[in-house]
Design an enzyme around this catalytic site. Sequence first.
Site, mmCIF file in Angstrom:
data_model
loop_
_atom_site.group_PDB
_atom_site.id
_atom_site.type_symbol
_atom_site.label_atom_id
_atom_site.label_comp_id
_atom_site.label_asym_id
_atom_site.label_seq_id
_atom_site.Cartn_x
_atom_site.Cartn_y
_atom_site.Cartn_z
ATOM 1 N N LYS A 135 89.200 18.498 -6.013
ATOM 2 C CA LYS A 135 89.771 17.322 -5.358
ATOM 3 C C LYS A 135 91.166 17.625 -4.824
ATOM 4 O O LYS A 135 91.536 17.179 -3.725
ATOM 5 C CB LYS A 135 89.828 16.145 -6.340
ATOM 6 C CG LYS A 135 90.449 14.883 -5.746
ATOM 7 C CD LYS A 135 90.334 13.703 -6.680
ATOM 8 C CE LYS A 135 90.958 12.454 -6.046
ATOM 9 N NZ LYS A 135 90.755 11.244 -6.875
ATOM 10 N N HIS A 271 47.065 29.162 14.582
ATOM 11 C CA HIS A 271 47.470 27.755 14.603
ATOM 12 C C HIS A 271 47.063 27.027 13.317
ATOM 13 O O HIS A 271 46.548 25.914 13.337
ATOM 14 C CB HIS A 271 46.901 27.044 15.826
ATOM 15 C CG HIS A 271 47.246 27.739 17.112
ATOM 16 N ND1 HIS A 271 48.547 28.002 17.510
ATOM 17 C CD2 HIS A 271 46.456 28.256 18.076
ATOM 18 C CE1 HIS A 271 48.531 28.637 18.670
ATOM 19 N NE2 HIS A 271 47.284 28.804 19.040
#
Length: 510
Positions: A135, A271
């Site tokens: 922080k 595919h």
Amino acid sequence: MKRALVSVSDKTGLVEFVQGLQSCGWEIIATGGTQKLLEQSGVKTIGISEVTGFPEICDGRVKTLHPKVHGALLARRDEPSHLQALKDNGIEFIDMVCVNLYPFKQTISKEGVEMADAIENIDIGGPSMLRSAAKNWNDVTVVCNPDDYGMILEEIKANGNTSKATRLQLSAKAYTHTAEYDMCIATYMRKQAELSEKLFLEFDVKQGLRYGENPHQTAKFYKALEAVPFSLATAEQLQGKELSYNNIQDANAALNIVRDFKQPFCVALKHMNPCGAAIGETIEEAWQKAYESDKVSIYGGIVACNREVTKEVAQGMKPIFLEIVMAPSYTPEAMEILSTKKNLRVMKVDMSEDTAAHNQYVSVNGGLLVQQLDTKNVQITQEMCVTETKPDAALMDDIQFGWNIVKHVKSNAIVVAKDGHTLGVGAGQMNRVGSAEIALNEAKAAGFTEGLILASDGFLPFDDTVALAAKYGVTTIVEPGGSIRDEDCIKKANELGICMLFTGTRHFKH
């Protein structure tokens, strides 16, 4: 003098790192086992209790949860009231936190671990220090990964401290580290409590991709943290171009087919649908039959084998344009042949037996679908027959083969097979008879018009598919059953002398 607080579980490279800090004039604060290691290595440290004026208590559960630690980390150096608060309370700045956390994940991965052991490996003080330091990244350097030690020391030696940009990056890494840690704990505790309304997933980037399904789409390939068999995420690429998004999709579909076969097996795929698949006494036979199943569609496709690719198989593949070849291993002779095709992607894939239940994830707009991967294998038996004509015992292997393959074809799916290889595949049509027409016409074009097996991934909604199949030489149909018109289909099969088996299991694939 700058100060660093060091408290680590993973002590890799720690002594050298701390010695480097001391040589730059830093003072070292340490806890418990970390302090013991450093002192034994000749590094002078300050014990955490000397800083807090309070002993470590509760078997070490409480040692750094103190204002003289978190005030020293969180105080803003540019805020007068913060500076005054530290002065009033006799708190000195801490300019670096070097922390990594108790090995919670490693603990719960051990066989037979008790929940009590897991709980004791939930770190409290460590994440708190990381978050406080992260922080206040503007002034504090936070370190949670030994891989960063070298870079940090270089900056400190060169400039006396880390740069602001580095501290911001390290802050982001620290929050990522604590987020992953908390997610692991939350997942474990939720499992113990039998809660399921939340889902936490963790994946790491394996590689960036040139684009997605189409050139205008961006894409990346992420891998799960847990390695599993039949996974492209952990496969070794032996040669060839970088995998594309569509390559990965197709290869994954091929691997899911391979995992269903124990005997020598080979599948060619385009595919995400098999265009040729076969079993054989040897992998050479399986390859040859799979290739002959559809010599046209294999062009530009993917081939997966569940046995070592030999010289003979590689020679058969050499004249064909293929995108990827996958197998558990390759002979040196095979690799020599395949290496002449510089762009061919050759993948070595772990194909060891996998009985674990894996989840499958599919994203939808604004959501995620989760289901168990369809690894169910139904053993076809003669008792499944619902017609007057009974299955020929000699055809049972072909019936099983057709059923195993149709499971992996996009719905509506029809597979026509004979002699352990596919002859026709009908995939993704809007009606089932349309899929059947495609598959049956492929078989007919290849010269196969009698003694055929037809497999359907879902029930036949009408008897039209049965009637069509009979015209093309189908003698056996295997399907799930369950239609309100099952009796119509059975009646039609009896009229035409076709054997029909109901498996009781559906294998839709969307």
